[in-house]
Structures are given as structure tokens and as C-alpha cells.
Motif scaffolding. Structure first.
Motif, PDB file in Angstrom:
ATOM      1  N   LYS A 143       7.559   3.786   7.296  1.00 59.98           N
ATOM      2  CA  LYS A 143       6.611   4.896   7.222  1.00 59.98           C
ATOM      3  C   LYS A 143       6.512   5.409   5.787  1.00 59.98           C
ATOM      4  CE  LYS A 143       8.052   6.546  11.780  1.00 59.98           C
ATOM      5  NZ  LYS A 143       8.711   5.270  11.956  1.00 59.98           N
ATOM      6  N   LEU A 144       5.476   6.176   5.550  1.00 63.31           N
ATOM      7  CA  LEU A 144       5.270   6.756   4.224  1.00 63.31           C
ATOM      8  C   LEU A 144       6.465   7.623   3.834  1.00 63.31           C
ATOM      9  CD1 LEU A 144       3.327   6.905   1.883  1.00 63.31           C
ATOM     10  CD2 LEU A 144       2.108   8.743   3.047  1.00 63.31           C
ATOM     11  N   GLN A 184       2.588   4.612  14.615  1.00 66.83           N
ATOM     12  CA  GLN A 184       2.485   3.791  13.406  1.00 66.83           C
ATOM     13  C   GLN A 184       1.028   3.591  12.991  1.00 66.83           C
ATOM     14  OE1 GLN A 184       4.898   3.138  11.460  1.00 66.83           O
ATOM     15  NE2 GLN A 184       3.953   1.703  10.048  1.00 66.83           N
ATOM     16  N   ARG A 232       0.834  -1.204   0.000  1.00 66.85           N
ATOM     17  CA  ARG A 232       0.000   0.000   0.000  1.00 66.85           C
ATOM     18  C   ARG A 232       0.871   1.257   0.000  1.00 66.85           C
ATOM     19  NH1 ARG A 232      -3.792   2.660  -1.902  1.00 66.85           N
ATOM     20  NH2 ARG A 232      -4.757   4.184  -0.529  1.00 66.85           N
ATOM     21  N   PRO A 249       9.159   0.041  12.024  1.00 67.11           N
ATOM     22  CA  PRO A 249       8.122  -0.067  11.012  1.00 67.11           C
ATOM     23  C   PRO A 249       8.293   0.989   9.921  1.00 67.11           C
ATOM     24  CG  PRO A 249       7.209   0.979  12.951  1.00 67.11           C
ATOM     25  CD  PRO A 249       8.610   0.580  13.294  1.00 67.11           C
ATOM     26  N   GLN A 281       0.126   6.288  10.793  1.00 61.95           N
ATOM     27  CA  GLN A 281       0.697   6.039   9.469  1.00 61.95           C
ATOM     28  C   GLN A 281      -0.263   5.201   8.625  1.00 61.95           C
ATOM     29  OE1 GLN A 281       3.830   6.651   7.845  1.00 61.95           O
ATOM     30  NE2 GLN A 281       4.064   8.261   9.368  1.00 61.95           N
ATOM     31  N   LEU A 282      -0.827   4.171   9.262  1.00 60.60           N
ATOM     32  CA  LEU A 282      -1.758   3.297   8.531  1.00 60.60           C
ATOM     33  C   LEU A 282      -2.988   4.081   8.107  1.00 60.60           C
ATOM     34  CD1 LEU A 282      -2.018  -0.168  10.295  1.00 60.60           C
ATOM     35  CD2 LEU A 282      -0.472   0.568   8.513  1.00 60.60           C
ATOM     36  N   GLN A 301      -3.213   7.112   7.349  1.00 65.30           N
ATOM     37  CA  GLN A 301      -2.860   7.952   6.189  1.00 65.30           C
ATOM     38  C   GLN A 301      -2.974   7.184   4.877  1.00 65.30           C
ATOM     39  OE1 GLN A 301       0.850  10.174   6.058  1.00 65.30           O
ATOM     40  NE2 GLN A 301       0.889  10.237   8.285  1.00 65.30           N
ATOM     41  N   LEU A 302      -2.888   5.864   4.968  1.00 68.21           N
ATOM     42  CA  LEU A 302      -2.903   5.049   3.754  1.00 68.21           C
ATOM     43  C   LEU A 302      -4.320   4.677   3.331  1.00 68.21           C
ATOM     44  CD1 LEU A 302       0.080   2.657   4.561  1.00 68.21           C
ATOM     45  CD2 LEU A 302       0.106   4.830   3.345  1.00 68.21           C
ATOM     46  N   ILE A 357       0.637   3.923  -3.053  1.00 66.20           N
ATOM     47  CA  ILE A 357       0.242   5.304  -2.792  1.00 66.20           C
ATOM     48  C   ILE A 357       1.309   6.260  -3.310  1.00 66.20           C
ATOM     49  CG2 ILE A 357       0.954   6.332  -0.557  1.00 66.20           C
ATOM     50  CD1 ILE A 357      -1.872   6.254   0.326  1.00 66.20           C
TER      51      ILE A 357
END
Lengths: 231, 154
Positions: free
Chosen positions: A145-146, B26, A46, A143, B29-30, B32-33, A50
Motif C-alpha cells: 500500500k501507499l 487494494q 508507481r 499487497p 489503493q490503485l 489513489q495512484l 508518487i
């Protein structure tokens, strides 16, 4: 832009003669994501989509090699139209680690130019160094991140686009091929010195520097206070 | 109940989960997706996490019940659980896994058993919290409202 996807950013930097400048840069980046965790695969997929990438997600190093057509035991599965522009792999995987996968990719003449990014939840300096020395483009501490993904995709787009424009000027691969001493400088530092990209500023307080690979490495190494040889 | 009230409840509930340490950044963050093209992304990932974790917890129970415990195997499972909980922002589960791995490293069976209980507890608590969260979201969507974005100002 070649419609069958045969021309990628990377191949363009290698082709100095007969270079086709009429190609546009609107083709999507195709990323091969490798992670044994289903949750992480879904997230990375994802994150990449994105950022407008095409994604192929596989659950092991073995499958990644099969997809590329590098697995000795199986024939290439015929994905000739879908060249891989970037490999992003987890480090800790059963069977073949991300590090071992990267080594196999770098050993292959067909695929060694594909940038490889390694992800790991373990923030171990020795591991990060080893990966970078072996040729990893970048190392992301999980984890993911974007901002990590955006940074990598933007940085690759800028770097390789500049490689096209320079048409035979110095680039990272050429420096390596000319026998640059890799053990004394990490690939990232070689890249910093050769790239004139304005997306890689050196001002310490600038936000994009905070996201830069070197800065994020420094943050994770020192702020996490982990200095161990344990792998 | 009015949509506005449910939305307020959701915001307050989510904030409390952050304040109490159940969730960390986090999770944002999810969120945002998630968008109109992927409206159930967070719920799907969390659901995968539940299924994955359930399997891992079962494997851990079996592995620690063996006459001779294979600590490498136990550690590998905990590492996986730690990874996936970290990826969705389930902070307390992640922290319980970190403690668990320390006992694996020194091959302390009692410590491991205690940690397994702790991880299970945190997992069930987290599951409960997420289910409540998604139920509130569903109520909002069913009433024609939109899911409010949480501004955490970290």
C-alpha cells in the motif's frame, strides 16, 4: 549535493572525516525494485514515483545484481551515475529469491550498506524473522500500500538525515560493525533504541505507530494467526 | 444521458462491486495512484493483469492435463495469479486461488481441476465487471466530466 549522484545518504553516514555539510537533501532517492510479476512491478514503480523516488524496476535477482554490477558473469553495465539508495525486492521469485539477493548484496563490501526491504504475500513469522536477521531493513506483507512505501521512505529520510547531523554518533551500521549481537535483537529494535527520531513514536494509539514496522509486524504475526515453519 | 447521471451510475456500480466482494480495499489503493499525470493508471494495471492471468490460466490448463501432474509447477502458477489478483484488489479471484493452493498442497487432482474451473469463472466475471467500470469512466471523460472518487468509509 553532488551533481553526478555519487553521494547518497548512505555514503554520508560512513564518511566521518572531510564531511561536506553543504550538500542539500533535495536529491531524489533512487530505488531498485525487484519483482518477477509485471503487475506488481508496475504498481511498486508507481507507488515509489508518487513518493518522489527515482525507480529502476527489474524482473529478477540476477538482473538486480547485474544492474548493481555484482553479477560475476557480466561486467558492470556502466550505470555509475545512478547510485542505488534502497533495494525493495519480492521474496518469492524463480531462480534467485529476494532473500538470496539480499544475502549477495550484504556480502558485497560496495553495496552492503544499501538498505534492503523485502515484500512477500506469504505472512510467515519464520520467514520474516530470517529476513530481518539477515539484515533486511523492513518486511512488507503484500499487497503493498501507499502507506507502506511512505513509511519506509520517510523513516529512511529521517534516520539518515539524523545520521548526517550526528556526524559520527552512534548509528545502526556502527552498532553492527562493533559486533553487536544480531541474533538477540532484530535490526529494527537496534534501530529503535539508537534513533531519537520523533517520527517513531511509542504511543500505542498514535496513527504513525500503527504504520511503524514493528507494529505492522506484530499486527500481521498475531492477527493473521500463522505460526508455521514452512518456508 | 447527462454526465451527472453516468457519474452516479459509476459510483453505484463501483460500490456494488465492493459490496458483492468482487473488489477489496487494494483497488482503492490503485485509484489513489491515478492522477492527471497518470490518468489511465488503473486501466493499465488491470489490463496487464488480464494478459498475465490469461497466460497463467492457459499454463494451468496444460499443466493439469499432463499424465503426471507437476503440482509444484501448478502451485507456482496459482501463487502468481493469487499475487497479481491481490495487487489489483480482485478479491474473488484471489480467494479462488487460495482454495486452489490448498488442493495443490495435498496433491488432489480432482480438487485442483474444480478449482481451476472456479478461478476461470471468477476471472471472467471480474474481467466483465472491470470492463463495464472502465466503459462508464470513458463515457464520463468523453462527455467532459471527471471521474468521481469513491468514499468507502472502511
Amino acid at each position: 549535493m553532488a551533481v553526478n549522484g555519487a553521494v547518497t545518504w548512505l555514503r554520508r553516514t560512513e564518511e566521518i572525516d572531510g564531511y561536506d555539510l553543504s550538500a542539500s537533501d533535495s536529491e531524489e532517492v533512487h530505488v531498485l525494485a525487484v519483482d518477477d510479476s509485471l503487475v506488481d512491478r508496475k504498481v511498486i514503480e508507481r507507488l515509489l514515483k508518487i513518493t518522489s523516488c527515482k525507480v529502476t524496476a527489474v524482473d529478477s535477482g540476477r538482473r538486480a545484481l547485474q544492474f548493481l554490477g555484482l553479477d560475476e558473469e557480466k561486467e558492470a553495465n556502466g550505470f555509475d551515475g545512478l547510485k542505488v539508495d534502497l533495494i525493495i525486492t519480492d521474496y518469492c521469485m524463480p531462480g534467485m529469491t529476494g532473500y538470496e539477493l539480499m544475502k549477495k548484496v550484504k556480502e558485497s563490501s560496495a553495496f552492503r550498506e544499501i538498505p534492503v526491504v523485502i515484500m512477500s504475500s506469504e505472512n510467515v513469522v519464520a520467514r520474516i524473522d530470517r529476513c530481518l536477521e539477515e539484515g533486511a531493513e523492513d518486511f512488507i506483507v503484500k499487497p503493498v500500500k501507499l502507506s507502506d512505501v511512505k513509511r519506509i521512505i520517510d523513516y529512511m529520510a529521517t534516520y539518515f538525515r539524523e545520521g548526517e547531523e550526528r556526524r559520527g554518533g552512534i548509528n545502526k551500521r556502527k552498532i553492527r560493525d562493533e559486533g553487536d549481537d544480531r541474533s538477540s535483537s532484530s535490526p529494527l529494535s537496534t534501530l529503535w533504541s539508537s534513533s531519537s527520531s520523533s517520527s517513531l513514536p511509542t504511543a500505542p494509539c498514535s496513527p504513525s505507530t500503527l504504520d511503524s514496522p514493528t507494529r505492522s509486524l506484530k499486527m500481521t504475526c498475531f492477527e493473521e494467526h500463522i505460526f508455521t515453519d514452512k518456508n | 444521458m447527462e454526465v451527472v447521471q453516468i457519474q452516479r451510475n459509476l459510483v453505484d456500480y463501483t460500490k456494488s462491486l465492493f459490496m458483492e466482494g468482487f473488489l477489496d480495499g487494494q483497488f482503492l489503493q490503485l485509484q489513489q495512484l491515478q492522477d492527471e499525470s497518470n490518468p489511465d493508471f488503473v486501466a493499465e494495471v488491470v489490463s496487464l493483469f488480464f494478459d498475465d492471468s490469461q497466460k497463467l490460466l492457459n499454463e494451468l490448463t496444460i499443466a493439469l492435463d499432463q499424465p503426471i501432474v507437476d503440482f509444484k509447477k501448478v502451485d507456482a502458477h496459482v501463487h502468481q495469479l493469487k499475487g497479481s489478483s491481490s495487487s489489483i484488489g480482485a478479491q474473488k479471484v484471489k480467494n479462488a486461488c487460495i482454495a486452489f493452493r490448498n488442493f495443490c498442497e495435498v496433491q488432489n487432482i480432482e480438487g485442483c481441476l474444480t478449482c481451476l474451473q472456479q478461478v476461470k469463472l471468477e476471472y471472467y466475471l471480474a474481467k466483465n465487471k472491470f470492463e463495464t467500470l472502465f466503459r462508464l469512466e470513458q463515457q464520463i471523460v468523453a462527455s467532459g466530466g471527471s471521474i468521481p472518487m469513491i468514499e468507502m468509509g472502511f
